[in-house]
Motif scaffolding. Sequence first.
Motif, PDB file in Angstrom:
ATOM      1  N   LYS A 134     108.849  30.854 -41.143  1.00  0.00           N
ATOM      2  CA  LYS A 134     109.730  31.738 -41.908  1.00  0.00           C
ATOM      3  C   LYS A 134     109.611  33.113 -41.259  1.00  0.00           C
ATOM      4  O   LYS A 134     108.699  33.872 -41.540  1.00  0.00           O
ATOM      5  CB  LYS A 134     109.299  31.792 -43.371  1.00  0.00           C
ATOM      6  N   SER A 189     114.837  34.274 -39.157  1.00  0.00           N
ATOM      7  CA  SER A 189     115.920  33.713 -38.353  1.00  0.00           C
ATOM      8  C   SER A 189     116.997  33.120 -39.252  1.00  0.00           C
ATOM      9  O   SER A 189     116.698  32.537 -40.298  1.00  0.00           O
ATOM     10  CB  SER A 189     115.390  32.626 -37.425  1.00  0.00           C
ATOM     11  N   THR A 190     118.239  33.255 -38.826  1.00  0.00           N
ATOM     12  CA  THR A 190     119.352  32.659 -39.564  1.00  0.00           C
ATOM     13  C   THR A 190     119.740  31.290 -39.016  1.00  0.00           C
ATOM     14  O   THR A 190     120.648  30.657 -39.538  1.00  0.00           O
ATOM     15  CB  THR A 190     120.589  33.584 -39.529  1.00  0.00           C
ATOM     16  N   LEU A 191     119.066  30.823 -37.972  1.00  0.00           N
ATOM     17  CA  LEU A 191     119.343  29.492 -37.424  1.00  0.00           C
ATOM     18  C   LEU A 191     118.856  28.438 -38.418  1.00  0.00           C
ATOM     19  O   LEU A 191     117.699  28.457 -38.835  1.00  0.00           O
ATOM     20  CB  LEU A 191     118.642  29.300 -36.080  1.00  0.00           C
ATOM     21  N   VAL A 192     119.730  27.520 -38.791  1.00  0.00           N
ATOM     22  CA  VAL A 192     119.390  26.558 -39.838  1.00  0.00           C
ATOM     23  C   VAL A 192     118.906  25.207 -39.320  1.00  0.00           C
ATOM     24  O   VAL A 192     118.399  24.410 -40.088  1.00  0.00           O
ATOM     25  CB  VAL A 192     120.584  26.337 -40.799  1.00  0.00           C
ATOM     26  N   ASN A 193     119.058  24.931 -38.041  1.00  0.00           N
ATOM     27  CA  ASN A 193     118.675  23.626 -37.495  1.00  0.00           C
ATOM     28  C   ASN A 193     117.415  23.671 -36.644  1.00  0.00           C
ATOM     29  O   ASN A 193     117.174  22.769 -35.839  1.00  0.00           O
ATOM     30  CB  ASN A 193     119.834  23.029 -36.678  1.00  0.00           C
ATOM     31  N   ARG A 194     116.619  24.719 -36.808  1.00  0.00           N
ATOM     32  CA  ARG A 194     115.370  24.787 -36.028  1.00  0.00           C
ATOM     33  C   ARG A 194     114.438  23.663 -36.455  1.00  0.00           C
ATOM     34  O   ARG A 194     114.404  23.261 -37.610  1.00  0.00           O
ATOM     35  CB  ARG A 194     114.688  26.131 -36.222  1.00  0.00           C
ATOM     36  N   THR A 195     113.662  23.187 -35.497  1.00  0.00           N
ATOM     37  CA  THR A 195     112.715  22.114 -35.776  1.00  0.00           C
ATOM     38  C   THR A 195     111.581  22.167 -34.763  1.00  0.00           C
ATOM     39  O   THR A 195     111.757  22.641 -33.645  1.00  0.00           O
ATOM     40  CB  THR A 195     113.413  20.736 -35.729  1.00  0.00           C
ATOM     41  N   ASP A 233     115.213  25.961 -31.202  1.00  0.00           N
ATOM     42  CA  ASP A 233     116.154  26.727 -32.024  1.00  0.00           C
ATOM     43  C   ASP A 233     117.241  25.875 -32.660  1.00  0.00           C
ATOM     44  O   ASP A 233     117.946  26.320 -33.564  1.00  0.00           O
ATOM     45  CB  ASP A 233     116.743  27.906 -31.251  1.00  0.00           C
TER      46      ASP A 233
END
Length: 159
Positions: free
Chosen positions: A114, A117-123, A140
């Motif tokens: 947390k 970042s506004t990237l929603v598919n990070r893993t 990212d």
Amino acid sequence: MAPPPEGSQFYQLQTKSATAAVSGQWVALKTGSTSYSLAAQQAAATKFFVNKYTPTGTFAVYNADDTRQLALQGPNGILLSLVDATNPSTDTIPKGTLMEWATFTLDNNVLFVKDGSTLVNRTFVAVKGSGSDYSVALYDGASTTTSNITPVTINIVKA
């Protein structure tokens, strides 16, 4: 080297994935390395303890003592390698490198990040090296990468 605080709970990190080669593996730090990799045996797994950073609700994840932390590091935000950083601070980030630490979450016994970042598919991903070796990184989720990556979930297991 300072010892962990009295009564610290220790944890190990284990991967889960739809890909058998990287599922059930343990996050480990090989002797002489600063980047975390995957190991088949729990005995090889690094033991960690955590400290909550109250203003953000995130955690610093420490390896062995209170000077070494898990950090994410890389030349760009596409793949940030999971590394062992000694006394990380903004003054010690290598030039031309992105680096962050103490931005981890532990929701539902799963490690994540947390950091605003506004990237929603990070893993988190296992990054295939030579032979059967894999390192661990945060991807990212949006950019093209030439690295051979496999998505993983990193579970937090009491040691």
